[in-house]
Design an enzyme around this catalytic site. Structure first.
Site, short mmCIF file in Angstrom:
data_model
loop_
_atom_site.label_atom_id
_atom_site.label_comp_id
_atom_site.label_asym_id
_atom_site.label_seq_id
_atom_site.Cartn_x
_atom_site.Cartn_y
_atom_site.Cartn_z
N ASN A 7 0.86 -1.19 0.00
CA ASN A 7 0.00 0.00 0.00
C ASN A 7 0.89 1.24 0.00
O ASN A 7 1.68 1.45 0.94
CB ASN A 7 -0.90 -0.04 1.24
N ASP A 9 -0.13 4.47 -0.20
CA ASP A 9 -0.84 5.72 0.16
C ASP A 9 0.07 6.71 0.89
O ASP A 9 -0.02 7.92 0.68
CB ASP A 9 -2.01 5.41 1.10
N HIS A 10 0.92 6.18 1.78
CA HIS A 10 1.72 7.08 2.61
C HIS A 10 2.77 7.86 1.82
O HIS A 10 3.23 8.91 2.27
CB HIS A 10 2.38 6.33 3.76
N ARG A 18 3.11 18.94 1.14
CA ARG A 18 3.59 20.16 0.49
C ARG A 18 2.80 20.48 -0.78
O ARG A 18 3.16 21.41 -1.49
CB ARG A 18 5.07 20.00 0.11
N HIS A 43 -5.64 3.59 -1.93
CA HIS A 43 -6.98 3.92 -1.44
C HIS A 43 -7.32 5.32 -1.96
O HIS A 43 -6.70 6.31 -1.55
CB HIS A 43 -6.97 3.89 0.10
N ARG A 45 -9.48 7.95 -1.47
CA ARG A 45 -10.48 8.37 -0.48
C ARG A 45 -11.34 9.49 -1.05
O ARG A 45 -10.88 10.28 -1.87
CB ARG A 45 -9.77 8.86 0.80
N ARG A 49 -7.19 12.73 0.55
CA ARG A 49 -6.12 13.22 1.42
C ARG A 49 -4.73 12.72 1.00
O ARG A 49 -3.73 13.32 1.37
CB ARG A 49 -6.39 12.87 2.88
N HIS A 50 -4.68 11.62 0.27
CA HIS A 50 -3.35 11.17 -0.20
C HIS A 50 -3.37 10.87 -1.71
O HIS A 50 -2.95 11.72 -2.50
CB HIS A 50 -2.77 10.02 0.64
N GLU A 70 -8.62 0.43 -3.23
CA GLU A 70 -9.54 0.45 -2.08
C GLU A 70 -10.46 1.63 -2.26
O GLU A 70 -10.00 2.74 -2.60
CB GLU A 70 -8.75 0.61 -0.78
N THR A 100 -7.06 6.48 9.78
CA THR A 100 -6.93 5.43 8.76
C THR A 100 -8.24 4.64 8.81
O THR A 100 -9.11 4.95 9.62
CB THR A 100 -5.70 4.55 9.04
N THR A 101 -8.36 3.62 7.95
CA THR A 101 -9.60 2.85 7.93
C THR A 101 -9.78 2.17 9.29
O THR A 101 -8.93 1.41 9.72
CB THR A 101 -9.55 1.79 6.81
N GLU A 151 -11.26 -9.35 2.86
CA GLU A 151 -9.99 -8.98 3.51
C GLU A 151 -10.32 -8.77 4.98
O GLU A 151 -11.12 -7.90 5.32
CB GLU A 151 -9.40 -7.71 2.90
N HIS A 191 -3.84 -4.61 7.76
CA HIS A 191 -3.96 -3.48 8.68
C HIS A 191 -3.07 -3.67 9.90
O HIS A 191 -3.28 -4.59 10.68
CB HIS A 191 -5.39 -3.20 9.15
N GLY A 192 -2.08 -2.80 9.99
CA GLY A 192 -1.19 -2.81 11.17
C GLY A 192 -0.19 -3.95 11.17
O GLY A 192 0.46 -4.19 12.18
N GLY A 213 1.06 -1.46 4.36
CA GLY A 213 1.51 -0.14 3.94
C GLY A 213 2.41 0.55 4.94
O GLY A 213 3.61 0.74 4.72
N HIS A 214 1.84 0.90 6.09
CA HIS A 214 2.51 1.80 7.01
C HIS A 214 3.89 1.31 7.44
O HIS A 214 4.86 2.08 7.44
CB HIS A 214 1.62 2.05 8.24
#
Ligand code: PXP
Length: 245
Positions: A7, A9-10, A18, A43, A45, A49-50, A70, A100-101, A151, A191-192, A213-214
């Site tokens: 993922n 997204d980040h 910026r 994702h 959204r 936002r990303h 997503e 986050t989700t 998922e 997730h996580g 992702g994260h």
């Protein structure tokens, strides 16, 4: 072999801080693929936002593995999915205030309204995955909807504060994976998940795909920082050379 969907997204989150053009999620997708990613997850959204619409459109031809989009089950975003045609669409719940989700999609409560979105996406040849909590009622509702995959939201496992609680959550995921598999649903999780807690999840029977992702992007920042600083020192050094000439 379990597929890893990375993922990214980040990467877009950092760029949007910026509103500039770096770091570029398209470059990140290529590097993640070189690193062995089996798919790229983004994702789109509603609040953008990303990931932006342009990213999704650019990523489509670049991602030659599996693109997993997503999205919330809302008309305007489903329309974009139908235009982009990812290999996979994962329907997720979305709240504007969340970081986050959070939690899974309540398929039981929204079975009727989800049906048309699932059918339209599948009609376009897209595999539809539903991001749900590891709960038998949600699995059965996903099965009734004819989803391709589920998922399982792994936050309760990854955020467990004690070892017995983590084990309890892992057991729940194991039972849910079996329940879904018995109903013909492909099993994904995410997730996580990080470098320490992923092994116990990857070891579960029936898991076919993990979306992470994260932890990967966080690690990329740190493992890349030393080189990035060296390169900046070199860039500054080359201007020093000019000044003394
Ligand atoms: N799967 C889904 C459905 C998600 O919404 C997210 C977060 O965007 C992930 C996986 C990845 O979670 P994390 O960034 O915590 O690895």
């Amino acid at each position: 072999m379990i597929r890893l969907g990375v993922n990214i997204d980040h990467v877009a989150t950092l760029r949007q801080a910026r509103r500039g053009d770096e770091p570029d999620p398209v470059a990140a997708a290529i590097l993640a693929t070189l690193g062995g990613a089996d798919g790229i997850t983004i994702h789109l959204r509603e609040d953008r936002r990303h990931i932006q619409d342009r990213d999704a459109r650019l990523l489509r031809p670049v991602v030659t593995t599996r693109l997993n989009l997503e999205l919330a089950a809302v008309e305007s975003i489903v329309e974009i999915a139908l235009e982009i045609l990812p290999e996979e669409a994962t329907l997720v719940p979305e709240r504007r205030q969340e970081l986050t989700t959070e939690g899974g999609l309540d398929v039981v409560a929204h079975e009727k309204s989800l049906l048309s979105h699932v059918r339209r996406l599948q009609g376009a040849g897209i595999d539809v995955s539903l991001f749900i909590d590891p709960d038998p009622a949600q699995i059965d509702a996903s099965h009734r909807l004819g989803a391709t995959a589920v998922e399982f939201q792994t936050a309760s496992y990854s955020e467990a504060k004690t070892a017995p609680e983590r084990e309890r959550q892992r057991e729940k995921l194991a039972l849910s994976a079996r329940h879904a598999h018995e109903r013909g649903l492909h099993v994904h999780m995410g997730h996580g998940l990080n470098y320490h807690n992923v092994q116990a999840i990857a070891a579960l029977a029936h898991v076919e795909e993990l979306n992470i992702g994260h932890s990967i992007i966080s690690r990329a920042v740190l493992v890349g920082l030393e080189r990035a600083v060296r390169e900046m020192k070199a860039a500054i050094g080359s201007s020093d050379d000019k000044a003394t000439r």
